[in-house]
Design a protein around this motif. Structure first.
Motif, PDB file in Angstrom:
ATOM      1  N   MET A   1      23.847   8.824  24.101  1.00 54.62           N
ATOM      2  CA  MET A   1      23.081   8.336  22.959  1.00 54.62           C
ATOM      3  C   MET A   1      21.612   8.747  23.165  1.00 54.62           C
ATOM      4  N   SER A   2      21.030   9.495  22.194  1.00 58.56           N
ATOM      5  CA  SER A   2      19.667   9.957  22.450  1.00 58.56           C
ATOM      6  C   SER A   2      18.650   8.934  21.935  1.00 58.56           C
ATOM      7  N   LYS A   3      17.503   8.983  22.528  1.00 63.21           N
ATOM      8  CA  LYS A   3      16.419   8.094  22.111  1.00 63.21           C
ATOM      9  C   LYS A   3      16.008   8.428  20.676  1.00 63.21           C
ATOM     10  N   TYR A   4      15.326   7.491  20.096  1.00 64.80           N
ATOM     11  CA  TYR A   4      14.862   7.666  18.711  1.00 64.80           C
ATOM     12  C   TYR A   4      13.355   7.495  18.686  1.00 64.80           C
ATOM     13  N   GLY A   5      12.672   8.483  18.086  1.00 62.82           N
ATOM     14  CA  GLY A   5      11.215   8.389  17.964  1.00 62.82           C
ATOM     15  C   GLY A   5      10.810   8.384  16.504  1.00 62.82           C
ATOM     16  N   MET A   6       9.679   7.757  16.248  1.00 64.76           N
ATOM     17  CA  MET A   6       9.167   7.707  14.868  1.00 64.76           C
ATOM     18  C   MET A   6       7.648   7.773  14.935  1.00 64.76           C
ATOM     19  N   GLN A   7       7.102   8.710  14.151  1.00 61.95           N
ATOM     20  CA  GLN A   7       5.652   8.731  14.003  1.00 61.95           C
ATOM     21  C   GLN A   7       5.364   8.364  12.550  1.00 61.95           C
ATOM     22  N   ALA A   8       4.809   7.156  12.362  1.00 68.40           N
ATOM     23  CA  ALA A   8       4.496   6.703  11.005  1.00 68.40           C
ATOM     24  C   ALA A   8       2.987   6.759  10.803  1.00 68.40           C
ATOM     25  N   ILE A   9       2.584   7.217   9.641  1.00 64.93           N
ATOM     26  CA  ILE A   9       1.166   7.237   9.280  1.00 64.93           C
ATOM     27  C   ILE A   9       1.003   6.397   8.022  1.00 64.93           C
ATOM     28  N   PHE A  10       0.337   5.248   8.189  1.00 64.90           N
ATOM     29  CA  PHE A  10       0.090   4.350   7.057  1.00 64.90           C
ATOM     30  C   PHE A  10      -1.279   4.677   6.466  1.00 64.90           C
ATOM     31  N   THR A  11      -1.344   4.761   5.146  1.00 59.81           N
ATOM     32  CA  THR A  11      -2.644   4.838   4.481  1.00 59.81           C
ATOM     33  C   THR A  11      -2.923   3.467   3.894  1.00 59.81           C
ATOM     34  N   ALA A  12      -3.947   2.815   4.408  1.00 61.77           N
ATOM     35  CA  ALA A  12      -4.296   1.472   3.939  1.00 61.77           C
ATOM     36  C   ALA A  12      -5.128   1.572   2.671  1.00 61.77           C
ATOM     37  N   LYS A  13      -5.060   0.523   1.855  1.00 60.54           N
ATOM     38  CA  LYS A  13      -5.979   0.442   0.722  1.00 60.54           C
ATOM     39  C   LYS A  13      -7.397   0.409   1.287  1.00 60.54           C
ATOM     40  N   THR A  14      -8.345   0.907   0.503  1.00 63.33           N
ATOM     41  CA  THR A  14      -9.711   1.018   0.998  1.00 63.33           C
ATOM     42  C   THR A  14     -10.208  -0.303   1.562  1.00 63.33           C
ATOM     43  N   GLY A  15     -10.752  -0.224   2.758  1.00 55.21           N
ATOM     44  CA  GLY A  15     -11.322  -1.411   3.389  1.00 55.21           C
ATOM     45  C   GLY A  15     -10.316  -2.310   4.084  1.00 55.21           C
ATOM     46  N   GLN A  16      -8.990  -1.967   3.995  1.00 52.26           N
ATOM     47  CA  GLN A  16      -7.954  -2.841   4.566  1.00 52.26           C
ATOM     48  C   GLN A  16      -7.378  -2.304   5.881  1.00 52.26           C
ATOM     49  N   ARG A  17      -7.905  -1.204   6.392  1.00 56.75           N
ATOM     50  CA  ARG A  17      -7.305  -0.583   7.581  1.00 56.75           C
ATOM     51  C   ARG A  17      -7.262  -1.522   8.767  1.00 56.75           C
ATOM     52  N   ASP A  18      -8.357  -2.186   9.041  1.00 56.91           N
ATOM     53  CA  ASP A  18      -8.399  -3.034  10.252  1.00 56.91           C
ATOM     54  C   ASP A  18      -7.470  -4.231  10.119  1.00 56.91           C
ATOM     55  N   VAL A  19      -7.372  -4.782   8.915  1.00 56.02           N
ATOM     56  CA  VAL A  19      -6.466  -5.914   8.701  1.00 56.02           C
ATOM     57  C   VAL A  19      -5.022  -5.438   8.925  1.00 56.02           C
ATOM     58  N   LEU A  20      -4.719  -4.257   8.377  1.00 52.77           N
ATOM     59  CA  LEU A  20      -3.378  -3.690   8.561  1.00 52.77           C
ATOM     60  C   LEU A  20      -3.104  -3.405  10.027  1.00 52.77           C
ATOM     61  N   ALA A  21      -4.082  -2.817  10.704  1.00 50.54           N
ATOM     62  CA  ALA A  21      -3.902  -2.496  12.129  1.00 50.54           C
ATOM     63  C   ALA A  21      -3.602  -3.768  12.923  1.00 50.54           C
ATOM     64  N   ASN A  22      -4.271  -4.851  12.594  1.00 49.75           N
ATOM     65  CA  ASN A  22      -4.034  -6.112  13.322  1.00 49.75           C
ATOM     66  C   ASN A  22      -2.633  -6.654  13.086  1.00 49.75           C
ATOM     67  N   ILE A  23      -2.134  -6.509  11.872  1.00 51.44           N
ATOM     68  CA  ILE A  23      -0.762  -6.959  11.586  1.00 51.44           C
ATOM     69  C   ILE A  23       0.222  -6.132  12.422  1.00 51.44           C
ATOM     70  N   LEU A  24      -0.046  -4.823  12.505  1.00 49.48           N
ATOM     71  CA  LEU A  24       0.842  -3.942  13.267  1.00 49.48           C
ATOM     72  C   LEU A  24       0.744  -4.224  14.767  1.00 49.48           C
ATOM     73  N   LEU A  25      -0.456  -4.585  15.236  1.00 51.79           N
ATOM     74  CA  LEU A  25      -0.609  -4.946  16.653  1.00 51.79           C
ATOM     75  C   LEU A  25       0.140  -6.244  16.945  1.00 51.79           C
ATOM     76  N   GLU A  26       0.138  -7.185  15.990  1.00 50.08           N
ATOM     77  CA  GLU A  26       0.910  -8.425  16.159  1.00 50.08           C
ATOM     78  C   GLU A  26       2.406  -8.090  16.216  1.00 50.08           C
ATOM     79  N   ALA A  27       2.820  -7.158  15.355  1.00 48.27           N
ATOM     80  CA  ALA A  27       4.235  -6.748  15.375  1.00 48.27           C
ATOM     81  C   ALA A  27       4.578  -6.162  16.744  1.00 48.27           C
ATOM     82  N   ALA A  28       3.662  -5.357  17.279  1.00 44.12           N
ATOM     83  CA  ALA A  28       3.890  -4.759  18.612  1.00 44.12           C
ATOM     84  C   ALA A  28       4.029  -5.859  19.665  1.00 44.12           C
TER      85      ALA A  28
END
Lengths: 102, 102
Positions: A1-28
């Motif tokens: 069974m081979s590993k699975y990789g994913m490179q996702a690039i999210f484009t946040a609404k203007t001014g929302q990048r840091d809020v989005l990044a924090n949600i993703l860091l919480e998910a991590a």
């Protein structure tokens, strides 16, 4: 069974990048206990103030798919959705290297 | 000092992808002892038979730059160069997540 990789690039609404990044860091953080998740890294490119990159490596694509039905993952997706203008995702097959289980 | 990330996408000459991937995997093996190199993952996308992706995370951009002058790195670059048609590289600032030192 081979590993699975994913490179996702999210484009946040203007001014929302840091809020989005924090949600993703919480998910991590929520994935720390998920053995099949080897990598979930949140990064930002110097060149695009609205982009958030998430680099994932999983033990298998099945493990990745299963993670999408976790309550925590579903909650994070709901929180993130209103902040996102677009998503690009490239599926990868990790061959090996430093930092993942060989 | 913030971490340094790099997502490089190599386009190999036709038929040379696997040879190139092996050279990059050897380079990754050579980096196992380099503490400042946290990640050096070699992957291939399902969608492009000529592409090799290398995902790197370093403790700093200085550490990454210094690695380029290692004899092993220079030798790997010389071996890889004739096999490469193109390189795209995106510099990233890793914010955190699972799989890198927080």
């Amino acid at each position: 069974m081979s590993k699975y990789g994913m490179q996702a690039i999210f484009t946040a609404k203007t001014g929302q990048r840091d809020v989005l990044a924090n949600i993703l860091l919480e998910a991590a953080a929520g994935l720390q206990s998920i053995k099949d998740c080897e990598l979930y890294i949140v990064s930002v490119p110097e060149t695009d103030p609205n982009a958030v990159w998430v680099t994932e490596v999983w033990s298998s694509s099945e493990a990745h798919k299963a993670s999408l039905s976790l309550e925590e993952t579903k909650a994070a997706i709901q929180r993130a959705k209103p902040l996102i203008d677009g998503i690009e995702a490239v599926e990868l097959k990790p061959l090996g290297g430093k930092g993942i289980i060989s």
